[in-house]
Design a protein around this motif. Structure first.
Motif, PDB file in Angstrom:
ATOM      1  N   LYS B 169     110.304  74.631 -34.176  1.00  0.00           N
ATOM      2  CA  LYS B 169     109.863  73.525 -35.024  1.00  0.00           C
ATOM      3  C   LYS B 169     108.434  73.796 -35.498  1.00  0.00           C
ATOM      4  CE  LYS B 169     109.284  69.527 -33.095  1.00  0.00           C
ATOM      5  NZ  LYS B 169     109.408  68.157 -32.554  1.00  0.00           N
ATOM      6  N   ILE B 170     108.223  73.574 -36.775  1.00  0.00           N
ATOM      7  CA  ILE B 170     106.868  73.663 -37.337  1.00  0.00           C
ATOM      8  C   ILE B 170     106.553  72.291 -37.918  1.00  0.00           C
ATOM      9  CG2 ILE B 170     105.328  74.899 -38.895  1.00  0.00           C
ATOM     10  CD1 ILE B 170     107.484  77.117 -39.025  1.00  0.00           C
ATOM     11  N   ASP B 171     105.774  71.541 -37.178  1.00  0.00           N
ATOM     12  CA  ASP B 171     105.453  70.187 -37.629  1.00  0.00           C
ATOM     13  C   ASP B 171     104.437  70.228 -38.760  1.00  0.00           C
ATOM     14  OD1 ASP B 171     105.837  68.752 -34.341  1.00  0.00           O
ATOM     15  OD2 ASP B 171     107.111  68.545 -36.127  1.00  0.00           O
ATOM     16  N   LEU B 172     104.197  69.045 -39.310  1.00  0.00           N
ATOM     17  CA  LEU B 172     103.254  68.945 -40.425  1.00  0.00           C
ATOM     18  C   LEU B 172     101.885  69.459 -39.998  1.00  0.00           C
ATOM     19  CD1 LEU B 172     105.599  66.970 -41.116  1.00  0.00           C
ATOM     20  CD2 LEU B 172     103.888  65.509 -42.224  1.00  0.00           C
ATOM     21  N   LYS B 173     101.278  70.201 -40.852  1.00  0.00           N
ATOM     22  CA  LYS B 173      99.941  70.767 -40.684  1.00  0.00           C
ATOM     23  C   LYS B 173      99.855  71.886 -39.649  1.00  0.00           C
ATOM     24  CE  LYS B 173      98.315  67.720 -43.536  1.00  0.00           C
ATOM     25  NZ  LYS B 173      98.960  67.940 -44.821  1.00  0.00           N
ATOM     26  N   GLU B 174     100.909  72.151 -38.949  1.00  0.00           N
ATOM     27  CA  GLU B 174     100.838  73.236 -37.964  1.00  0.00           C
ATOM     28  C   GLU B 174     100.839  74.592 -38.655  1.00  0.00           C
ATOM     29  OE1 GLU B 174     103.972  72.594 -35.152  1.00  0.00           O
ATOM     30  OE2 GLU B 174     102.746  71.213 -33.969  1.00  0.00           O
ATOM     31  N   LYS B 175     100.266  75.577 -37.945  1.00  0.00           N
ATOM     32  CA  LYS B 175     100.144  76.923 -38.518  1.00  0.00           C
ATOM     33  C   LYS B 175     100.927  77.923 -37.673  1.00  0.00           C
ATOM     34  CE  LYS B 175      95.467  76.220 -40.323  1.00  0.00           C
ATOM     35  NZ  LYS B 175      94.036  76.610 -40.191  1.00  0.00           N
ATOM     36  N   ILE B 176     101.585  78.818 -38.368  1.00  0.00           N
ATOM     37  CA  ILE B 176     102.262  79.938 -37.708  1.00  0.00           C
ATOM     38  C   ILE B 176     101.401  81.183 -37.916  1.00  0.00           C
ATOM     39  CG2 ILE B 176     104.238  81.497 -37.837  1.00  0.00           C
ATOM     40  CD1 ILE B 176     105.003  79.000 -36.502  1.00  0.00           C
ATOM     41  N   VAL B 177     101.078  81.856 -36.825  1.00  0.00           N
ATOM     42  CA  VAL B 177     100.235  83.047 -36.896  1.00  0.00           C
ATOM     43  C   VAL B 177     101.041  84.251 -36.436  1.00  0.00           C
ATOM     44  CG1 VAL B 177      98.134  84.175 -36.063  1.00  0.00           C
ATOM     45  CG2 VAL B 177      98.163  81.694 -36.449  1.00  0.00           C
ATOM     46  N   LEU B 178     101.073  85.266 -37.272  1.00  0.00           N
ATOM     47  CA  LEU B 178     101.727  86.528 -36.903  1.00  0.00           C
ATOM     48  C   LEU B 178     100.654  87.602 -36.823  1.00  0.00           C
ATOM     49  CD1 LEU B 178     104.070  88.543 -36.498  1.00  0.00           C
ATOM     50  CD2 LEU B 178     104.331  88.598 -38.988  1.00  0.00           C
ATOM     51  N   GLU B 179     100.449  88.171 -35.646  1.00  0.00           N
ATOM     52  CA  GLU B 179      99.536  89.309 -35.482  1.00  0.00           C
ATOM     53  C   GLU B 179     100.410  90.553 -35.388  1.00  0.00           C
ATOM     54  OE1 GLU B 179      96.002  86.818 -33.197  1.00  0.00           O
ATOM     55  OE2 GLU B 179      97.035  88.439 -32.149  1.00  0.00           O
ATOM     56  N   LEU B 180     100.360  91.354 -36.440  1.00  0.00           N
ATOM     57  CA  LEU B 180     101.296  92.469 -36.606  1.00  0.00           C
ATOM     58  C   LEU B 180     100.555  93.784 -36.572  1.00  0.00           C
ATOM     59  CD1 LEU B 180     104.299  93.155 -37.307  1.00  0.00           C
ATOM     60  CD2 LEU B 180     103.584  93.185 -39.698  1.00  0.00           C
ATOM     61  N   ASN B 181     100.925  94.650 -35.646  1.00  0.00           N
ATOM     62  CA  ASN B 181     100.295  95.961 -35.513  1.00  0.00           C
ATOM     63  C   ASN B 181     101.265  97.042 -35.999  1.00  0.00           C
ATOM     64  OD1 ASN B 181      98.321  97.910 -34.669  1.00  0.00           O
ATOM     65  ND2 ASN B 181      99.625  98.347 -32.918  1.00  0.00           N
ATOM     66  N   GLN B 182     100.819  97.826 -36.973  1.00  0.00           N
ATOM     67  CA  GLN B 182     101.603  98.964 -37.465  1.00  0.00           C
ATOM     68  C   GLN B 182     101.088 100.215 -36.764  1.00  0.00           C
ATOM     69  OE1 GLN B 182     100.863  98.978 -41.678  1.00  0.00           O
ATOM     70  NE2 GLN B 182     102.166  97.225 -42.068  1.00  0.00           N
ATOM     71  N   GLN B 183     101.925 100.833 -35.986  1.00  0.00           N
ATOM     72  CA  GLN B 183     101.543 102.027 -35.223  1.00  0.00           C
ATOM     73  C   GLN B 183     102.352 103.210 -35.725  1.00  0.00           C
ATOM     74  OE1 GLN B 183      99.312 102.401 -32.405  1.00  0.00           O
ATOM     75  NE2 GLN B 183      99.687 104.533 -32.957  1.00  0.00           N
ATOM     76  N   PHE B 184     101.676 104.327 -35.960  1.00  0.00           N
ATOM     77  CA  PHE B 184     102.369 105.505 -36.477  1.00  0.00           C
ATOM     78  C   PHE B 184     102.632 106.514 -35.378  1.00  0.00           C
ATOM     79  CE2 PHE B 184     102.667 104.551 -40.870  1.00  0.00           C
ATOM     80  CZ  PHE B 184     101.693 103.586 -41.044  1.00  0.00           C
TER      81      PHE B 184
END
Lengths: 230, 220
Positions: B169-184
């Protein structure tokens, strides 16, 4: 039957429209990602043969100047000094292949005892990736079993004379050149000049008499600097 | 064609006609306002100030970009570009992507979709992803970690993200944060002839509908 078909058609239409209505209450983001590798390119160039000095007074110091009789031989005066002027050729980096740059140094020298040849080779990293100390391989040319090669005293950047004989000596020379180049920073910030001095001492004996010339070649492969392994 | 319209048939016809009119009217309104409603009618928007490069390997150049108008203002907060150049074997680039629920309804993620070009010089099979998904609640007072993943290949990235976020659930005003690391990949030999990669992730946000959990005990 007709009534049943009508009901079914109506239901299908309603479902389609409900889907369309539901789709209006959704939203899609777009996260684009672009990745690219850098360019690995080390340019090799040479100042050529910077000096050929004949030790005319036999004192082994190869110093030219006031009060000295040693002579700095030029291509124009080589004949008069019974020399074939030596040559050095460099092949610029080739970026084909596995993220590497291949460069080559080739020498042809023709010396008699009491002659010293000095040359300078420049290496400049013009790519966008830092390079490691190059991997070297040495092609022996005509040196194997050649007394002229074994008697030759070679130094790199004023270091200790390269030891060994035959192929071992050439391998040691290649390693010394690689160490003198070292790792190179990218974007033109990484530069190295390697000075190679080759001397056939005046004390070289009859085993080198009548030896015409020899050639040797070193290949350098530059690879990207990798933080995880260095 | 003549037929008798009974009581129930009339109700059905009425319902169908109502839906048709609703669907048509919504589509017409949406199409008319589409060009100008990218910011005003979105359910979720990216938060540019909280979308950034977190970390890179030495020499790697990374950046996040948004589409901007001629005045330099961000024109589309639903589209972001993550860029990493000068990558090499063993290198990495880490990004943070933050999106906020700006609608009047509770949302959820239906799925993540993935698109990428597969070509001879593509780095697609030399890249691995690690990351954390968080949700920032209640006026940014604290966050919950929804899930994490490690060493996921590109082809598995969408499924992993979907598994973490689906039904959340993503309520009003809430933020979704994705910390994405690209590793080669660390093996330099594999990079022979490989020079670039381009891929796109499409998270699909939908209205949140509670699961039917009234008659079943809560799972953990």
């Amino acid at each position: 039957m007709k009534r049943t078909k009508f009901v079914l058609l109506a239901l299908v239409a309603a479902m389609i429209l409900m889907g369309a209505g539901y789709a209006a209450w959704s939203q899609t983001f777009t996260i684009n990602s672009t990745v690219s590798t850098g360019e690995l390119f080390v340019m090799i160039s040479d100042e050529g043969i910077t000096s050929v000095i004949v030790d005319k007074d036999g004192d082994g110091d190869y110093v030219v100047g006031a009060g000295e009789t040693d002579e700095n031989v030029t291509p124009a005066t080589a004949d008069a000094n019974y020399l074939v002027y030596p040559t050095v050729a460099t092949t610029a980096g080739d970026t084909s292949g596995a993220n590497t740059t291949l460069a080559k140094i080739e020498y042809t020298i023709d010396l008699y005892p009491g002659t010293q040849v000095t040359s300078e080779i420049n290496f400049e990293n013009l790519g966008t990736i830092k390079t490691k100390q190059p991997v070297v391989s040495a092609t022996s040319g005509t040196i194997i079993g050649d007394d002229l090669w074994d008697d030759l005293v070679i130094t790199v950047n004023g270091g200790a004379a390269i030891d060994g004989a035959g192929q071992d000596k050439l391998n040691n020379l290649a390693d010394a050149i690689a160490a003198a180049v070292g790792a190179l920073e990218p974007n033109g910030d990484g530069e190295a000049t390697v000075t190679i001095v080759q001397e056939l001492p005046i004390t070289s004996g009859n085993e080198t008499e009548n030896k015409e010339s020899l050639d040797w070649e070193v290949e350098l492969t530059f690879e990207q600097y990798n933080d995880l392994t260095e | 064609m003549r037929f008798k319209i009974g009581k129930y048939k009339s109700l059905l016809v009425f319902a169908v006609v109502s839906l048709i009119i609703m669907g048509l009217s919504y589509n017409m309104a949406g199409a008319q306002d589409f060009r100008n409603s990218a910011l005003a009618y979105n359910l979720m928007v990216l938060v540019p100030e909280e979308c950034e490069v977190l970390d890179t390997s030495p020499g790697v150049l990374a950046d996040v970009e948004f589409q901007r108008d001629k005045f330099g203002n961000i024109s589309d907060k639903t589209n972001i570009n993550l860029m990493a150049t000068n990558v090499y074997a063993g290198a990495h680039a880490e990004f943070r992507i933050t999106a906020q629920n700006v609608s009047d309804i509770t949302l959820s993620v239906d799925e993540y979709k993935l698109e990428f070009e597969q070509s001879e010089d593509s780095l697609a099979d030399l890249i691995y992803f690690s990351g954390i998904v968080k949700i920032i609640r209640y006026g940014e007072q604290y966050y919950d970690e929804l899930g994490s993943f490690e060493n996921v290949s590109l082809t598995e990235l969408d499924d992993n993200l979907t598994a973490i976020l689906k039904y959340r659930k993503i309520d009003l005003k809430e933020k979704i944060v994705l910390e994405l690391n690209q590793q080669f990949d660390n093996d330099q030999a594999k990079f022979a002839g490989r020079t670039n990669l381009s891929y796109r992730l499409f998270p699909v946000f939908v209205q949140y509908f509670p699961q039917n959990d009234k008659t079943t005990p809560e799972s953990e």
